[in-house]
Design a protein around this motif. Structure first.
Motif, short mmCIF file in Angstrom:
data_model
loop_
_atom_site.label_atom_id
_atom_site.label_comp_id
_atom_site.label_asym_id
_atom_site.label_seq_id
_atom_site.Cartn_x
_atom_site.Cartn_y
_atom_site.Cartn_z
N VAL A 161 -1.79 5.45 0.45
CA VAL A 161 -3.20 5.20 0.10
C VAL A 161 -4.14 6.15 0.85
CG1 VAL A 161 -5.06 3.52 0.39
CG2 VAL A 161 -2.89 2.81 -0.62
N VAL A 172 -2.58 0.30 -4.41
CA VAL A 172 -2.52 -0.98 -3.69
C VAL A 172 -2.11 -2.01 -4.74
CG1 VAL A 172 -3.82 -2.68 -2.36
CG2 VAL A 172 -4.43 -0.28 -2.19
N LEU A 205 0.88 -1.18 0.00
CA LEU A 205 0.00 0.00 0.00
C LEU A 205 0.91 1.22 0.00
CD1 LEU A 205 -1.83 -2.29 1.31
CD2 LEU A 205 -3.09 -0.42 2.37
N ILE A 213 -7.08 -4.00 0.39
CA ILE A 213 -6.11 -5.08 0.13
C ILE A 213 -6.81 -6.18 -0.69
CG2 ILE A 213 -4.76 -6.94 1.20
CD1 ILE A 213 -4.15 -5.01 3.50
#
Ligand SMILES: Nc1ncnc2c1ncn2[C@@H]1O[C@H](COP(=O)(O)OP(=O)(O)OP(=O)(O)O)[C@@H](O)[C@H]1O
Length: 581
Positions: A346, A398, A343, A387
């Protein structure tokens, strides 16, 4: 305010209907021809009755009268038989079109981005799936065939009346302005009137349901009078809405009746005058009056079904609208070069202007076990959803093995990363069906594979004790499963899908702690070798994890192993201390 799912515009509606007509051209032509033939057979009758009246009053021979009566009977029988087949064909056609529409709708609904369904509320989708499909079904099964019959009959009747003599056009045309004006006046107001009426019913239901569900609160806070006033106001609105549509009907129906009578009276008067002048015969006058009288029925049916068709068209627009939701992912065709998840800065907002993640950085190595903890509403589940690629980030990236998770086809992504939440729906079907949902090609799965998956989640025993084992019907109306058993099935599905990364969003929090502990112990074998992101309420999950991420206010405030974070003496240490005491 929720964002409702889109509603198809008139253009899309028309092109869909044109496409249906093109695809079923032969069936449609067949239906129209059959209805036309049935109407024609029926329409010969007034003509023959005219001749019969003329023969009877003019002293015709008995043989002629008998022959005419026999032909009339034959025509009526032919009309009955033709109508039977025409209606059968119409019904079959309606079912075929409806089945196709339902299939298209299910296909579209199943591929709707989850984020869109959530922001629209499942209520909208459910209303479209149930009420709109029913309404449209009613229209397609009854309104459409009845309208086609009425239309074909009306056209044939007018042609037949004009064949008796062109003069019939005069009284026929006289009725048109009244019908036209009355219908236009009514339709302009009816739609909004009925929408208001239906909305008022929904409002009464909503207020009642809210009051009943919140009965304790209403009682505790002494809100009884207020709720009563609300319901009275809702009923008053409903009464006003119903009065309005009733007023519309009390004007429309009498006006339409007058519209029907004008041509009949006109034909009698005008035809009577022509007969007195010697321009037409009694047979012609009789036939003309009968045809004009006949016309009332199909026109009346057309007007009556118009409302239903309008409501059906609204439902069709709502069903087709689902296809207009844009895809939330575009497959780029790239293949991940590994199992690492990253990530990078984000940020995410569910609603524009209300950011819930404010720059999250996280790297997960393959096989790692990460626990995500933090206060309620901090953004833990949101991180899990990103995720798992349920949604893409608003900003930042991601990635899985270097490829954006929303760049992967959904099926492909699910075979790599799976999200397991606390909602475990048991689908209506057998235990086997519920397990095979997880498989790409469920057909040829051997039972050994299913049992092995059940074994992995410690479910072999209870499934073995079910009345019919894997073939036991479960879900609504079937054998009742406990929450833990439902969860077992969900976990067994994960084993069958075999993703390398698993996001567990409080997957065991609904079960009582002892069962959860047992489930998690059996799970640990399943989790072996996979990357696991466990969004945890119970801190022993964090204690057992390789690393712990503490999420506070949309950011990762602490990241490290349990021991490191306890030693650091920050939020996690405080949480751990309070959890232990
Ligand atoms: N579908 C949604 N639409 C709008 N806002 C949402 C939605 N889901 C979550 N939120 C908001 O996003 C924020 C983060 O929610 P999230 O569920 O990720 O928190 P959480 O840490 O998992 O909380 P909990 O432990 O209570 O589940 C909250 O303010 C929540 O109200």
């Amino acid at each position: 305010m929720r964002d409702a799912l889109p509603i198809a515009g008139t253009g899309l509606l028309r092109s869909y209907l044109r496409q249906v007509a093109r695809d079923h051209r032969r069936a449609l032509v067949g239906i129209v021809v059959l209805h036309g033939a049935a109407a024609a057979a029926g329409l010969v009758v007034p003509w023959l009755v005219g001749d019969l009246v003329a023969a009877a009053t003019g002293g015709g021979e008995n043989a002629t009268i008998d022959r005419l009566a026999a032909v009339i009977a034959a025509c009526l029988i032919a009309q009955t038989i033709l109508t039977r087949y025409a209606r059968l064909r119409s019904a079959v056609f309606g079912e075929v079109v409806l089945a196709r529409l339902r299939e298209d709708f299910v296909d579209e609904a199943l591929t709707l981005p989850i984020g869109v369904v959530e922001s629209a509320g499942t209520g909208d989708l459910l209303t479209r799936t149930s009420r709109d499909v029913d309404t449209l079904g009613w229209s397609v099964r009854f309104a459409v065939p009845e309208t086609v019959v009425a239309l074909v009959t009306a056209v044939c009747t007018i042609v037949a009346a004009l064949l008796v003599g062109g003069w019939v056009a005069v009284p026929l045309v006289l009725g048109v302005p009244v019908l036209w004006l009355a219908t236009r006046w009514y339709l302009k107001r009816a739609r909004d009137g009925y929408i208001r009426e239906h909305a008022s019913y929904s409002q009464i239901n909503a207020t009642l349901a809210e009051t009943v569900e919140g009965a304790r609160t209403v009682e505790a806070l002494g809100l009884g009078d207020q709720r009563r006033e609300r319901i009275d106001a809702d009923i008053a609105e409903s009464y006003a809405a119903e009065s309005y549509t009733r007023r519309l009907r009390t004007v429309f129906f009498p006006a339409v009746e007058i519209g029907y009578l004008i041509p009949v009276a006109g034909t009698l008067l005008f035809g009577g005058w022509l007969m007195a002048e010697g321009s037409i015969t009694l047979a012609e006058l009789t036939a003309a009056v009968l045809y004009v009288r006949f016309l009332i029925d199909p026109v009346d049916r057309l007007l009556n079904w118009m409302d239903t068709l309008q409501v059906g068209a609204t439902s069709l627009a709502r069903l087709l609208g689902v296809a207009e939701v844009p895809d939330d992912r575009v497959a780029s065709g790239r293949t991940p070069a590994g199992e690492e998840i990253e990530l990078d800065a984000v940020r995410f907002s569910y609603v524009e202007g209300r950011e819930v993640l404010h720059g999250v950085d996280l790297e997960l190595t393959a096989g790692e076990r990460l626990a995500v903890v933090g206060p309620s509403g901090a953004g833990k589940s949101t991180i899990g959803r990103l995720i798992a690629g349920i949604q893409g980030p608003t900003r930042g990236a991601v990635t899985l093995g270097g490829v954006g998770v929303t760049e992967l086809e959904l099926d492909d992504l699910r075979r790599r990363v799976a999200l397991l939440t606390q909602e475990h729906h048991v689908f209506v079907g057998t235990v086997r069906d519920n397990l095979q949902l997880a498989l790409e090609s469920p057909g040829g799965t051997d039972d050994d594979r299913l049992w092995a998956a059940l074994d992995a989640v410690d479910a072999r025993e209870w499934v073995g004790h079910l009345p019919h084992g894997l073939d036991t019907m479960v879900g609504s109306g079937g054998h009742r499963l406990t929450d833990a058993q439902a969860q077992h099935l969900a976990l067994a599905r994960v084993v069958l899908t075999d993703p390398h990364t698993l996001v567990l969003d409080e997957a065991t929090s609904l079960i009582d702690p002892r069962a959860a502990r047992a489930l998690e112990r059996s799970l640990s074998a399943v989790l072996e070798g996979r990357t696991v992101v466990a969004i945890a309420h119970r801190l022993y999950t964090a204690h057992d994890a390789d690393r712990v991420a503490v999420v506070e206010d949309g950011e990762i405030s602490e990241l490290g192993s349990h021991d490191e974070l306890v030693a650091r003496g920050g939020s996690y240490a405080a949480l751990w201390k309070s959890w232990q005491s």
